[in-house]
Motif scaffolding. Structure first.
Motif, PDB file in Angstrom:
ATOM      1  N   ALA A  45      11.665  43.979 118.188  1.00  0.00           N
ATOM      2  CA  ALA A  45      12.572  42.829 118.141  1.00  0.00           C
ATOM      3  C   ALA A  45      13.366  42.729 119.442  1.00  0.00           C
ATOM      4  N   ALA A  46      13.884  43.849 119.902  1.00  0.00           N
ATOM      5  CA  ALA A  46      14.648  43.861 121.155  1.00  0.00           C
ATOM      6  C   ALA A  46      13.763  43.473 122.333  1.00  0.00           C
ATOM      7  N   TYR A  47      12.520  43.956 122.342  1.00  0.00           N
ATOM      8  CA  TYR A  47      11.592  43.621 123.425  1.00  0.00           C
ATOM      9  C   TYR A  47      11.325  42.120 123.484  1.00  0.00           C
ATOM     10  N   CYS A  48      11.287  41.495 122.324  1.00  0.00           N
ATOM     11  CA  CYS A  48      11.074  40.039 122.253  1.00  0.00           C
ATOM     12  C   CYS A  48      12.367  39.252 122.444  1.00  0.00           C
ATOM     13  N   ASN A  49      13.470  39.959 122.731  1.00  0.00           N
ATOM     14  CA  ASN A  49      14.785  39.313 122.876  1.00  0.00           C
ATOM     15  C   ASN A  49      15.147  38.528 121.617  1.00  0.00           C
ATOM     16  N   ASN A  50      14.906  39.171 120.481  1.00  0.00           N
ATOM     17  CA  ASN A  50      15.188  38.507 119.214  1.00  0.00           C
ATOM     18  C   ASN A  50      15.870  39.482 118.259  1.00  0.00           C
ATOM     19  N   THR A  51      16.141  39.006 117.054  1.00  0.00           N
ATOM     20  CA  THR A  51      16.971  39.750 116.108  1.00  0.00           C
ATOM     21  C   THR A  51      16.173  40.586 115.126  1.00  0.00           C
ATOM     22  N   HIS A  52      15.106  39.999 114.581  1.00  0.00           N
ATOM     23  CA  HIS A  52      14.358  40.650 113.506  1.00  0.00           C
ATOM     24  C   HIS A  52      12.880  40.761 113.864  1.00  0.00           C
ATOM     25  N   ALA A  53      12.269  41.889 113.534  1.00  0.00           N
ATOM     26  CA  ALA A  53      10.814  42.045 113.560  1.00  0.00           C
ATOM     27  C   ALA A  53      10.410  42.752 112.275  1.00  0.00           C
ATOM     28  N   MET A  54       9.443  42.180 111.566  1.00  0.00           N
ATOM     29  CA  MET A  54       8.976  42.748 110.307  1.00  0.00           C
ATOM     30  C   MET A  54       7.495  43.111 110.457  1.00  0.00           C
ATOM     31  N   GLY A  55       7.200  44.399 110.370  1.00  0.00           N
ATOM     32  CA  GLY A  55       5.822  44.851 110.510  1.00  0.00           C
ATOM     33  C   GLY A  55       4.989  44.500 109.296  1.00  0.00           C
ATOM     34  N   VAL A  56       3.785  43.998 109.537  1.00  0.00           N
ATOM     35  CA  VAL A  56       2.846  43.656 108.465  1.00  0.00           C
ATOM     36  C   VAL A  56       1.472  44.238 108.808  1.00  0.00           C
ATOM     37  N   ASN A 166       9.962  30.090 131.247  1.00  0.00           N
ATOM     38  CA  ASN A 166      11.304  29.815 131.767  1.00  0.00           C
ATOM     39  C   ASN A 166      12.269  30.966 131.473  1.00  0.00           C
ATOM     40  N   GLY A 167      11.774  32.204 131.650  1.00  0.00           N
ATOM     41  CA  GLY A 167      12.607  33.381 131.468  1.00  0.00           C
ATOM     42  C   GLY A 167      12.800  33.836 130.040  1.00  0.00           C
ATOM     43  N   ARG A 168      12.183  33.129 129.082  1.00  0.00           N
ATOM     44  CA  ARG A 168      12.320  33.505 127.671  1.00  0.00           C
ATOM     45  C   ARG A 168      11.034  34.155 127.186  1.00  0.00           C
ATOM     46  N   ARG A 169      11.185  35.218 126.435  1.00  0.00           N
ATOM     47  CA  ARG A 169      10.053  35.989 125.964  1.00  0.00           C
ATOM     48  C   ARG A 169       9.306  35.287 124.830  1.00  0.00           C
ATOM     49  N   ALA A 170       8.012  35.511 124.788  1.00  0.00           N
ATOM     50  CA  ALA A 170       7.236  35.094 123.622  1.00  0.00           C
ATOM     51  C   ALA A 170       7.868  35.725 122.385  1.00  0.00           C
ATOM     52  N   GLY A 171       8.046  34.903 121.358  1.00  0.00           N
ATOM     53  CA  GLY A 171       8.695  35.375 120.148  1.00  0.00           C
ATOM     54  C   GLY A 171      10.163  35.050 120.072  1.00  0.00           C
ATOM     55  N   SER A 172      10.713  34.423 121.126  1.00  0.00           N
ATOM     56  CA  SER A 172      12.144  34.095 121.117  1.00  0.00           C
ATOM     57  C   SER A 172      12.410  32.604 121.259  1.00  0.00           C
ATOM     58  N   VAL A 173      11.356  31.798 121.357  1.00  0.00           N
ATOM     59  CA  VAL A 173      11.554  30.365 121.609  1.00  0.00           C
ATOM     60  C   VAL A 173      11.421  29.544 120.329  1.00  0.00           C
TER      61      VAL A 173
END
Length: 370
Positions: A45-56, A166-173
């Motif tokens: 989640a941190a790598y994607c510059n986001n809050t939540h990651a749920m493994g499936v 534009n400086g934003r990671r995949a998974g954060s847009v």
């Protein structure tokens, strides 16, 4: 032989750490979800510059559960592209929604925003732009279109770990994103794996329930859920690999630059990295109208290649019932006939690439002079 991808090379480079992580999981007996998965989810989640990651359990499940979390179901329409792996469309089908397609931009192989807007109807509920080959789709206009029509955007980021727009990671847009950790991906598990990434607390809550039989607590089934949890062993392996993802990404980008330099001035049609994007080169894809011959000749020389993807979704027998005809998506159809993926992985050496480039350049010269 120059392999298309060399998973052993990566494993041997981190063997001691991976083996220790696997043994730790075996000793703990936390085989499904558990602390290793939880640790990995925080890192990713941190790598994607986001809050939540749920493994499936895989990338297809990630897309499927993300759509369900967003409320997509029968009577809805979801738009994606024909030039993609079939999972992008299958995830829509699994929800009971209708698959709607729009063509790609031929320069990037990703969703054409103008074609997207033309495909929207009153029933459209969500959009799945596919970040193909390691480069993100043109997300700013896609997000503007989505906001205008009140639509959910789910990034299919299965091939785009660490890619940027534009400086934003995949998974954060987008509102949600689905990732795959299939072994050959830029971040690959020792088997199957995937994750949903989002900034929404509610979407995260729903995905966590949906992956684990719809329960918030054991035997308290709030939703009609699924058995789609990430295994503890995969979480442990992925946790180790998170230390190296950026190093491996830069090695891929350096390899792509070497290919670009080797093919400069030869006429070989190489990938185009857009100025506002960080391409992470899950694949290095060239194009030729004589793909079958090129692939055959390269195989004879001991060079493995791939085709991603030969058949657009609307021309697959499984999806004939969508009602589309050949000729409706010309850019996707032409790409399907011409794309050829060359060897690409972090451990690929310059000498190996020189051998590949020499063989491809010779084929290009024969094409020009024929």
């Amino acid at each position: 032989m120059i392999p298309f991808v060399d998973l052993k090379a990566q494993y041997h480079s981190i063997k001691e750490e991976v083996d220790a992580a696997v043994l730790k999981t075996l000793e703990s007996c936390a085989f499904t979800l558990g602390p290793e998965v939880a640790d990995f989810e925080k890192l990713f989640a941190a790598y994607c510059n986001n809050t939540h990651a749920m493994g499936v359990n895989n990338g297809t499940s990630a897309l499927h559960l993300a759509l369900l979390a967003a409320g997509v179901g029968p009577g809805d329409e979801v738009i994606t592209v024909p030039h993609t792996f079939v999972a992008s469309a299958a995830s829509i089908y699994y929800t009971g929604a209708k698959i709607v397609l729009c063509d790609i931009d031929p320069a990037t192989y990703t969703m054409d925003p103008a074609a997207l807007e033309a495909a929207i109807t009153p029933r459209t509920k969500a959009i799945i732009p596919v970040h193909l080959y390691g480069q993100m789709a043109d997300m700013d206009p896609i997000m503007k279109i989505a906001e205008k029509h009140g639509l959910v955007v789910l990034e299919d980021a299965a091939q785009a770990h660490g890619a940027e727009y534009n400086g934003r990671r995949a998974g954060s847009v987008g509102h949600l994103a689905g990732f795959s950790f299939y072994p050959g991906k830029n971040l690959g598990a020792a088997g199957e794996g995937g994750a949903v990434v989002t900034s929404s607390d509610e979407y995260a809550r729903r995905v966590k329930m949906l992956r684990d039989w719809g329960a918030e607590r054991k035997y308290e089934h709030v939703l009609k859920g699924y058995n789609m949890r990430l295994e503890g062993m995969q979480g442990a392996v992925l946790k180790v690999k998170m230390k190296y993802i950026e190093q491996w990404t830069e090695m891929r980008r350096a390899a792509a630059k070497r290919y670009d330099d080797m093919f400069a001035g030869t006429g070989v049609q190489t990938p185009k990295q857009m100025e506002n994007r960080r391409h992470v080169y899950h694949l290095y894809v060239i194009r030729t109208p004589e793909r079958a011959r090129w692939q055959e000749e390269l195989t004879k020389k001991g060079i493995q290649t791939g085709i991603h993807y030969p058949y657009p979704v609307h021309l697959l027998p499984a999806y004939e019932d969508l009602g589309y005809k050949e000729g409706q998506f010309p850019h996707s159809e032409k790409a399907g006939k011409e794309v050829l993926s060359l060897p690409m992985y972090p451990e690929l050496t310059g000498d190996m690439q020189a051998e590949v480039a020499e063989a491809v350049t010779a084929l290009q010269k024969s094409l020009v002079h024929s």
